[in-house]
Scaffold this motif. Structure first.
Motif, PDB file in Angstrom:
ATOM      1  N   THR A 109       0.867  -1.176   0.000  1.00 50.16           N
ATOM      2  CA  THR A 109       0.000   0.000   0.000  1.00 50.16           C
ATOM      3  C   THR A 109       0.908   1.230   0.000  1.00 50.16           C
ATOM      4  O   THR A 109       2.135   1.109   0.050  1.00 50.16           O
ATOM      5  CB  THR A 109      -0.903   0.054   1.254  1.00 50.16           C
ATOM      6  OG1 THR A 109      -0.088   0.367   2.391  1.00 50.16           O
ATOM      7  CG2 THR A 109      -1.619  -1.271   1.480  1.00 50.16           C
ATOM      8  N   GLU A 110       0.302   2.417  -0.030  1.00 54.34           N
ATOM      9  CA  GLU A 110       1.097   3.651   0.005  1.00 54.34           C
ATOM     10  C   GLU A 110       1.784   3.834   1.356  1.00 54.34           C
ATOM     11  O   GLU A 110       2.704   4.642   1.486  1.00 54.34           O
ATOM     12  CB  GLU A 110       0.199   4.868  -0.298  1.00 54.34           C
ATOM     13  CG  GLU A 110      -0.253   4.961  -1.740  1.00 54.34           C
ATOM     14  CD  GLU A 110      -1.436   4.088  -2.084  1.00 54.34           C
ATOM     15  OE1 GLU A 110      -1.833   4.055  -3.265  1.00 54.34           O
ATOM     16  OE2 GLU A 110      -1.979   3.414  -1.175  1.00 54.34           O
ATOM     17  N   GLU A 111       1.338   3.064   2.349  1.00 53.44           N
ATOM     18  CA  GLU A 111       1.945   3.169   3.695  1.00 53.44           C
ATOM     19  C   GLU A 111       3.060   2.152   3.918  1.00 53.44           C
ATOM     20  O   GLU A 111       3.740   2.186   4.935  1.00 53.44           O
ATOM     21  CB  GLU A 111       0.868   2.956   4.782  1.00 53.44           C
ATOM     22  CG  GLU A 111      -0.393   3.796   4.618  1.00 53.44           C
ATOM     23  CD  GLU A 111      -0.090   5.272   4.486  1.00 53.44           C
ATOM     24  OE1 GLU A 111       0.729   5.776   5.268  1.00 53.44           O
ATOM     25  OE2 GLU A 111      -0.682   5.918   3.587  1.00 53.44           O
ATOM     26  N   THR A 112       3.237   1.218   2.995  1.00 50.41           N
ATOM     27  CA  THR A 112       4.269   0.193   3.163  1.00 50.41           C
ATOM     28  C   THR A 112       5.655   0.844   3.164  1.00 50.41           C
ATOM     29  O   THR A 112       5.996   1.560   2.222  1.00 50.41           O
ATOM     30  CB  THR A 112       4.187  -0.862   2.035  1.00 50.41           C
ATOM     31  OG1 THR A 112       2.873  -1.421   2.027  1.00 50.41           O
ATOM     32  CG2 THR A 112       5.216  -1.972   2.235  1.00 50.41           C
TER      33      THR A 112
ATOM     34  N   GLU B 161       1.716  10.149  -3.595  1.00 53.65           N
ATOM     35  CA  GLU B 161       2.029   8.808  -4.095  1.00 53.65           C
ATOM     36  C   GLU B 161       0.747   8.001  -4.221  1.00 53.65           C
ATOM     37  O   GLU B 161      -0.103   8.027  -3.331  1.00 53.65           O
ATOM     38  CB  GLU B 161       2.989   8.131  -3.103  1.00 53.65           C
ATOM     39  CG  GLU B 161       3.516   6.788  -3.564  1.00 53.65           C
ATOM     40  CD  GLU B 161       4.491   6.221  -2.530  1.00 53.65           C
ATOM     41  OE1 GLU B 161       4.335   5.031  -2.207  1.00 53.65           O
ATOM     42  OE2 GLU B 161       5.380   6.953  -2.051  1.00 53.65           O
ATOM     43  N   TYR B 162       0.622   7.330  -5.362  1.00 53.00           N
ATOM     44  CA  TYR B 162      -0.518   6.438  -5.586  1.00 53.00           C
ATOM     45  C   TYR B 162       0.004   5.114  -6.132  1.00 53.00           C
ATOM     46  O   TYR B 162       0.972   5.080  -6.897  1.00 53.00           O
ATOM     47  CB  TYR B 162      -1.470   7.000  -6.655  1.00 53.00           C
ATOM     48  CG  TYR B 162      -2.137   8.302  -6.324  1.00 53.00           C
ATOM     49  CD1 TYR B 162      -3.300   8.336  -5.559  1.00 53.00           C
ATOM     50  CD2 TYR B 162      -1.630   9.502  -6.816  1.00 53.00           C
ATOM     51  CE1 TYR B 162      -3.937   9.542  -5.271  1.00 53.00           C
ATOM     52  CE2 TYR B 162      -2.257  10.710  -6.543  1.00 53.00           C
ATOM     53  CZ  TYR B 162      -3.412  10.725  -5.769  1.00 53.00           C
ATOM     54  OH  TYR B 162      -4.028  11.914  -5.492  1.00 53.00           O
ATOM     55  N   ASN B 163      -0.669   4.033  -5.761  1.00 55.90           N
ATOM     56  CA  ASN B 163      -0.447   2.745  -6.413  1.00 55.90           C
ATOM     57  C   ASN B 163      -1.478   2.572  -7.526  1.00 55.90           C
ATOM     58  O   ASN B 163      -2.616   3.011  -7.390  1.00 55.90           O
ATOM     59  CB  ASN B 163      -0.623   1.585  -5.426  1.00 55.90           C
ATOM     60  CG  ASN B 163       0.473   1.537  -4.385  1.00 55.90           C
ATOM     61  OD1 ASN B 163       1.539   2.126  -4.566  1.00 55.90           O
ATOM     62  ND2 ASN B 163       0.220   0.847  -3.288  1.00 55.90           N
TER      63      ASN B 163
ATOM     64  N   LYS C 296      -1.842  -2.587  -3.900  1.00 53.61           N
ATOM     65  CA  LYS C 296      -3.228  -2.268  -3.545  1.00 53.61           C
ATOM     66  C   LYS C 296      -3.472  -0.809  -3.918  1.00 53.61           C
ATOM     67  O   LYS C 296      -2.706   0.065  -3.508  1.00 53.61           O
ATOM     68  CB  LYS C 296      -3.454  -2.467  -2.041  1.00 53.61           C
ATOM     69  CG  LYS C 296      -3.141  -3.884  -1.551  1.00 53.61           C
ATOM     70  CD  LYS C 296      -4.115  -4.903  -2.114  1.00 53.61           C
ATOM     71  CE  LYS C 296      -3.850  -6.301  -1.533  1.00 53.61           C
ATOM     72  NZ  LYS C 296      -4.743  -7.306  -2.103  1.00 53.61           N
ATOM     73  N   ASP C 297      -4.558  -0.535  -4.666  1.00 57.79           N
ATOM     74  CA  ASP C 297      -4.738   0.830  -5.174  1.00 57.79           C
ATOM     75  C   ASP C 297      -6.043   1.491  -4.738  1.00 57.79           C
ATOM     76  O   ASP C 297      -6.658   2.262  -5.475  1.00 57.79           O
ATOM     77  CB  ASP C 297      -4.588   0.872  -6.694  1.00 57.79           C
ATOM     78  CG  ASP C 297      -5.661   0.096  -7.447  1.00 57.79           C
ATOM     79  OD1 ASP C 297      -6.516  -0.532  -6.788  1.00 57.79           O
ATOM     80  OD2 ASP C 297      -5.642   0.130  -8.693  1.00 57.79           O
ATOM     81  N   ASP C 298      -6.473   1.222  -3.499  1.00 59.32           N
ATOM     82  CA  ASP C 298      -7.701   1.831  -2.975  1.00 59.32           C
ATOM     83  C   ASP C 298      -7.639   3.359  -3.026  1.00 59.32           C
ATOM     84  O   ASP C 298      -8.631   4.023  -3.355  1.00 59.32           O
ATOM     85  CB  ASP C 298      -7.947   1.382  -1.524  1.00 59.32           C
ATOM     86  CG  ASP C 298      -8.170  -0.121  -1.414  1.00 59.32           C
ATOM     87  OD1 ASP C 298      -8.252  -0.773  -2.472  1.00 59.32           O
ATOM     88  OD2 ASP C 298      -8.257  -0.634  -0.289  1.00 59.32           O
ATOM     89  N   LYS C 299      -6.486   3.924  -2.687  1.00 59.97           N
ATOM     90  CA  LYS C 299      -6.339   5.391  -2.655  1.00 59.97           C
ATOM     91  C   LYS C 299      -6.591   5.991  -4.036  1.00 59.97           C
ATOM     92  O   LYS C 299      -7.312   6.989  -4.178  1.00 59.97           O
ATOM     93  CB  LYS C 299      -4.935   5.753  -2.161  1.00 59.97           C
ATOM     94  CG  LYS C 299      -4.660   7.241  -2.097  1.00 59.97           C
ATOM     95  CD  LYS C 299      -3.231   7.507  -1.623  1.00 59.97           C
ATOM     96  CE  LYS C 299      -2.881   8.984  -1.698  1.00 59.97           C
ATOM     97  NZ  LYS C 299      -1.485   9.246  -1.292  1.00 59.97           N
ATOM     98  N   LEU C 300      -6.021   5.374  -5.075  1.00 58.55           N
ATOM     99  CA  LEU C 300      -6.203   5.888  -6.430  1.00 58.55           C
ATOM    100  C   LEU C 300      -7.661   5.753  -6.864  1.00 58.55           C
ATOM    101  O   LEU C 300      -8.216   6.654  -7.505  1.00 58.55           O
ATOM    102  CB  LEU C 300      -5.287   5.144  -7.409  1.00 58.55           C
ATOM    103  CG  LEU C 300      -5.329   5.629  -8.857  1.00 58.55           C
ATOM    104  CD1 LEU C 300      -4.796   7.051  -8.988  1.00 58.55           C
ATOM    105  CD2 LEU C 300      -4.535   4.700  -9.780  1.00 58.55           C
ATOM    106  N   ARG C 301      -8.296   4.649  -6.506  1.00 57.32           N
ATOM    107  CA  ARG C 301      -9.694   4.419  -6.911  1.00 57.32           C
ATOM    108  C   ARG C 301     -10.645   5.397  -6.212  1.00 57.32           C
ATOM    109  O   ARG C 301     -11.673   5.759  -6.777  1.00 57.32           O
ATOM    110  CB  ARG C 301     -10.087   2.963  -6.640  1.00 57.32           C
ATOM    111  CG  ARG C 301      -9.376   2.017  -7.574  1.00 57.32           C
ATOM    112  CD  ARG C 301      -9.731   0.568  -7.437  1.00 57.32           C
ATOM    113  NE  ARG C 301      -8.992  -0.186  -8.444  1.00 57.32           N
ATOM    114  CZ  ARG C 301      -9.353  -0.294  -9.714  1.00 57.32           C
ATOM    115  NH1 ARG C 301     -10.443   0.313 -10.139  1.00 57.32           N
ATOM    116  NH2 ARG C 301      -8.625  -0.982 -10.561  1.00 57.32           N
ATOM    117  N   GLN C 302     -10.282   5.804  -5.017  1.00 55.29           N
ATOM    118  CA  GLN C 302     -11.095   6.828  -4.343  1.00 55.29           C
ATOM    119  C   GLN C 302     -10.892   8.185  -5.012  1.00 55.29           C
ATOM    120  O   GLN C 302     -11.828   8.982  -5.135  1.00 55.29           O
ATOM    121  CB  GLN C 302     -10.714   6.908  -2.864  1.00 55.29           C
ATOM    122  CG  GLN C 302     -11.255   5.744  -2.044  1.00 55.29           C
ATOM    123  CD  GLN C 302     -10.569   5.608  -0.692  1.00 55.29           C
ATOM    124  OE1 GLN C 302      -9.816   6.480  -0.269  1.00 55.29           O
ATOM    125  NE2 GLN C 302     -10.825   4.501  -0.012  1.00 55.29           N
ATOM    126  N   THR C 303      -9.655   8.442  -5.460  1.00 48.13           N
ATOM    127  CA  THR C 303      -9.330   9.722  -6.097  1.00 48.13           C
ATOM    128  C   THR C 303      -9.890   9.786  -7.514  1.00 48.13           C
ATOM    129  O   THR C 303     -10.387  10.830  -7.953  1.00 48.13           O
ATOM    130  CB  THR C 303      -7.793   9.914  -6.142  1.00 48.13           C
ATOM    131  OG1 THR C 303      -7.274   9.744  -4.819  1.00 48.13           O
ATOM    132  CG2 THR C 303      -7.407  11.295  -6.646  1.00 48.13           C
TER     133      THR C 303
END
Length: 322
Positions: free
Chosen positions: A124-127, A224-226, A287-294
Motif C-alpha cells: 500500500t502507500e503506507e508500506t 504517491e498512488y499505487n 493495492k490501489d484503494d487510494k487511487l480508486r477513491q481519487t
C-alpha cells in the motif's frame, strides 16, 4: 479538447509508459515536447501531430533540460537505463529533472515500481521501503530526492507506482518476445515461473490515470498512488490467451533461475536480472484503494481488447521492419 493551460515535457517518450502517456496527451490536443536521442526514430514512432514538438538531445544535458523545463507545467520523468547502467546515471538525470522543474515549479510525474520493498505480499502507500537489491536501493534514493525537492517547494511530484508494463511499444525483453512469439507461432518465453498469479498494467490505462491526475492538481507537494492494473491467474494462462487471439497454438518456454546466475558470472546485465528474480518467483500485489477513491472512473480496457490492440501494434512494427 486540451485544457490549453498545460505544457508537457516528456522524457523517455519512446519507452513503454512514456509512449502511452504521450499518445494520451496528443489525443487530447495537449501541447507536448518530447526530448529524444533520435528525432528520426521518434518521428517514425509518433507520426505527425499539430501539438507535438520533437527536440533531439540528452537529458544528461542539464542546461538543455532547464531551457525546456522553463516552458513546462508538467515534466514526465520516464527516463530509464539498462539495469547495469542505473548506478549514478539515474540519480544524475533525476537531479537534472528536479532542477528543470524548479524553474517553473512544475509538476514531475514519476512512474514508480515495486523494487523499493523487497519480498512482501502486498504493497500500500503506507508500506515502508525495504529494498533487498541494488536497484531497489537506487529507486528508494530517487524517490527520496523527489520528495525532498517537493517538500522544499521546488516542484510538485506525483509518483504513480505500477507493476510490470505491457501494451503497444512495450519492447523490453520480458514482454515483447511473448507477442512476437504468439504472432509467429514460436515459443513465448518467461523467466523463473509461469504458473503463479502475476500483476500487470496495460500502459494505455496507466496513461489515462496520469492524465486524470494532471487535471486534479493535488494540493500536496508530493503525492504517491499505487495503480494495480490486473492480476492474471498465471503468465501461462495469459500467454495462451495471447496466442489464441493471434490465431496460433500456444507454446511456452520458461528460463530457470540457475541459468541467469550462471550467465551472470560473465555478463553484468544477466547478473542484474538474476538479482531481481524474487519478483518473478513470487506474487507481489499493489493495492490501489487510494487511487480508486481519487479517480472513481479509472479506465480498464478489457483484456481481450488490450491483447488485440497490442498484437495489432506488433504486426505494424513487423511490417515496417519487413
Amino acid at each position: 479538447m486540451a485544457t490549453n493551460t498545460f505544457r508537457f515535457l516528456i522524457l523517455g517518450g519512446t519507452g513503454s509508459i512514456g509512449y502511452a502517456f504521450t499518445q494520451e496527451l496528443l489525443r487530447h490536443q495537449e501541447q507536448v515536447t518530447l526530448l529524444v536521442r533520435n528525432k528520426q526514430k521518434a518521428a517514425k514512432l509518433f507520426g505527425q501531430w499539430p501539438t507535438l514538438q520533437l527536440i533531439e538531445g540528452d537529458a544528461q544535458d542539464g542546461e538543455l533540460l532547464k531551457k525546456l523545463g522553463a516552458e513546462a507545467t508538467h515534466i514526465f520523468h520516464g527516463l530509464n537505463y539498462p539495469y547495469d547502467k542505473w548506478q549514478n546515471n539515474m540519480e544524475r538525470v533525476t537531479q537534472n529533472v528536479i532542477e528543470a522543474a524548479a524553474i517553473n515549479k512544475s509538476t514531475i510525474f514519476f512512474p514508480g515500481n515495486i523494487y523499493n520493498f523487497g519480498l512482501v505480499a502486498a504493497i500500500t502507500e503506507e508500506t515502508p521501503p525495504k529494498p533487498t537489491t541494488k536497484k531497489g536501493a537506487i529507486r528508494v534514493r530517487l524517490e527520496q530526492m523527489l520528495q525532498q525537492a517537493a517538500q522544499q517547494g521546488k516542484c510538485r511530484v506525483i509518483n504513480l507506482r505500477m507493476p510490470d508494463f505491457w501494451g503497444p511499444n512495450v519492447m523490453n525483453e520480458g514482454i515483447a518476445p511473448i507477442f512476437k512469439g504468439a504472432l509467429n507461432g514460436k515459443p513465448m518465453p518467461w523467466l523463473y515461473r509461469n504458473d503463479i498469479p502475476h500483476q500487470l498494467v496495460y500502459t494505455p490505462d496507466a496513461a489515462y490515470a496520469y492524465y486524470e491526475l494532471a487535471k486534479l492538481q493535488p494540493k500536496e507537494s508530493y503525492t504517491e498512488y499505487n495503480y494495480a492494473g490486473e492480476v492474471v491467474p498465471s503468465i501461462k494462462q495469459w500467454q495462451t490467451r495471447i496466442a489464441t487471439e493471434a490465431g496460433t497454438e500456444p507454446k511456452h518456454k520458461v528460463y530457470p533461475g540457475w541459468l541467469f546466475k550462471l550467465m551472470g558470472l560473465f555478463s553484468p546485465g544477466m547478473r542484474e536480472i538474476s538479482e531481481m528474480g524474487y519478483l518473478l518467483q513470487n506474487t507481489i500485489l499493489l493495492k490501489d484503494d487510494k487511487l480508486r477513491q481519487t479517480l472513481p472512473n479509472l479506465r480498464h480496457t478489457p483484456m481481450q481488447q488490450a491483447i488485440a490492440e497490442t498484437l495489432e501494434w506488433h504486426r505494424g512494427v513487423g511490417e515496417l521492419e519487413g
